[in-house]
Design a protein around this motif. Sequence first.
Motif, short mmCIF file in Angstrom:
data_model
loop_
_atom_site.label_atom_id
_atom_site.label_comp_id
_atom_site.label_asym_id
_atom_site.label_seq_id
_atom_site.Cartn_x
_atom_site.Cartn_y
_atom_site.Cartn_z
N ASP A 177 0.93 -1.33 -0.04
CA ASP A 177 -0.08 0.08 -0.09
C ASP A 177 0.98 1.27 0.03
N HIS A 190 0.95 4.04 -2.89
CA HIS A 190 0.85 5.40 -2.43
C HIS A 190 1.92 6.46 -3.17
N HIS A 242 -6.27 3.26 -6.72
CA HIS A 242 -6.83 3.20 -5.48
C HIS A 242 -8.50 3.42 -5.62
N HIS A 292 -7.45 -3.96 0.77
CA HIS A 292 -7.15 -2.80 -0.11
C HIS A 292 -5.77 -3.00 -0.67
N LEU A 320 -4.53 -3.19 -5.05
CA LEU A 320 -3.64 -2.38 -5.64
C LEU A 320 -2.45 -3.37 -6.42
ZN ZN Z 1 -3.98 2.88 -0.20
#
Ligand code: ZN
Length: 397
Positions: free
Chosen positions: A204, A208, A277, A291, A295
């Motif tokens: 994650d 980002h 996202h 989550h 990705l």
């Molecule tokens: Zn994220």
Amino acid sequence: MGARDIYSVGLGMWDFFYFNPTHIYFGRKAVSRAVKMIPREERIMILYGQSSAVRYGFVEELKNALEDRKAVEFGGIEPNPEYEQLMKGVKLAEKEGITCLIGLGGGSVIDAAKFIAAALLYNDDPWKFVMDRGVSIKKALPVGAVVTMPASGSEANNRAVISRRAVGIKRAFMSDHLFPRFAALDPTKTFTLPRRYIGNGVVDTYVHVLEQYLTYPVGGDVQDRLAEGLLLLLLDQGPRALKEPENYRVRANLMWCATLGLNGLIGAGVPQDWSAHRAGYELTMLYGLDHAQTLAILVPAMMDVRREIKREKLIQYGERIFGLGEGTEDEKISQAIALTRAFFEQMGLPTHLSDYGICDLDVELIIHLLTEHGVLPLGEKQDITSDVMRAILELCR
Ligand code: ZN
Ligand code: NZQ
């Protein structure tokens, strides 16, 4: 204008940005030091997840650090926090006269605290501010964050993500009023994370950084070099965290990296993407994927389908991050994508839906949902139309 601009898409170089750092307390004593800034008379709500915060003594430690301050607990918050559950938290907070909230956990818990903090001072149905992406939030109670799972960066940013399964919506909202007043980052709290969440946190954070870096060049050399530093660190120390879960130095670096990855620092004044996202939220709602898993699946496919629009930055990424020197530009791009995919898999996150047992991907349904939710077109140049999204999803199977 305000911090919202940090996250908007397609900003010109250095047009405008606003950077609002949270007070950060880092290290083994972070929690006891951080809570000293809470006035004695505050009535605090401590929010936490399903079991880890109690099991590993984090709730007890926080309560002790709060000394004689009045604290009410609201635990059991699920990953991808659910609106209906959080509304119960709003009712409890109203009943108890809460004046300040502390999220003790990962992104789900900190986001839950932000939602409740805004809902308590909102004179209408809180779902409205989720749907308008936070525009109508005019105030919120103060929030503090004690991080036990580094990933979201929520402890030092102005956004939160809430799900409402009854209507099939997972959505991010933002407001300057949601910046936590303090964040306590104690790396030892991450020693207990299972491998699945170590991998999720690293991937994650990596994404980002990518979603703020891998767009098009605008002369943001500071932002590029900071982003590249974070990417190199994640590539090196992510796998080490899997091998040496109690290595403080490794955990400290990963924790700080997660915070700096999404606190506005590397994205200030440069274009941003966020298409993985936004599309990933639909995959979580439909298939229950974590989550970070969404990705890991979407990013390599998006890089591939969008290789022309991201061409210059993909080459820079390949050269500076993976040291690619040989070959044509197209070969470098293909190699950079393959190495990104390999890293996600090394961190324990497969990169195809079928790896998660999802063999009935309904591409048209996802396009329909993205359209209905007002999300398309996506991307730093708004180039992801339904046709481009279709091509991306086909590669995710
Ligand atoms: Zn994220
Ligand atoms: O519920 P418990 O038992 O606490 O277990 C949690 C949870 O199951 C466990 N965990 C947390 N700390 C632990 C631990 N287990 C052992 N030891 C510890 N120290 O980890 C599991 C996952 O926690 P969660 O908070 O869901 O993870 P994450 O930090 O990845 O947060 C995901 C949520 O954040 C949103 C995501 O969409 C998702 O809803 N995001 C929020 C962002 C923001 N506010 O800026 C940005 C992100 O891109 C992301 O969208």
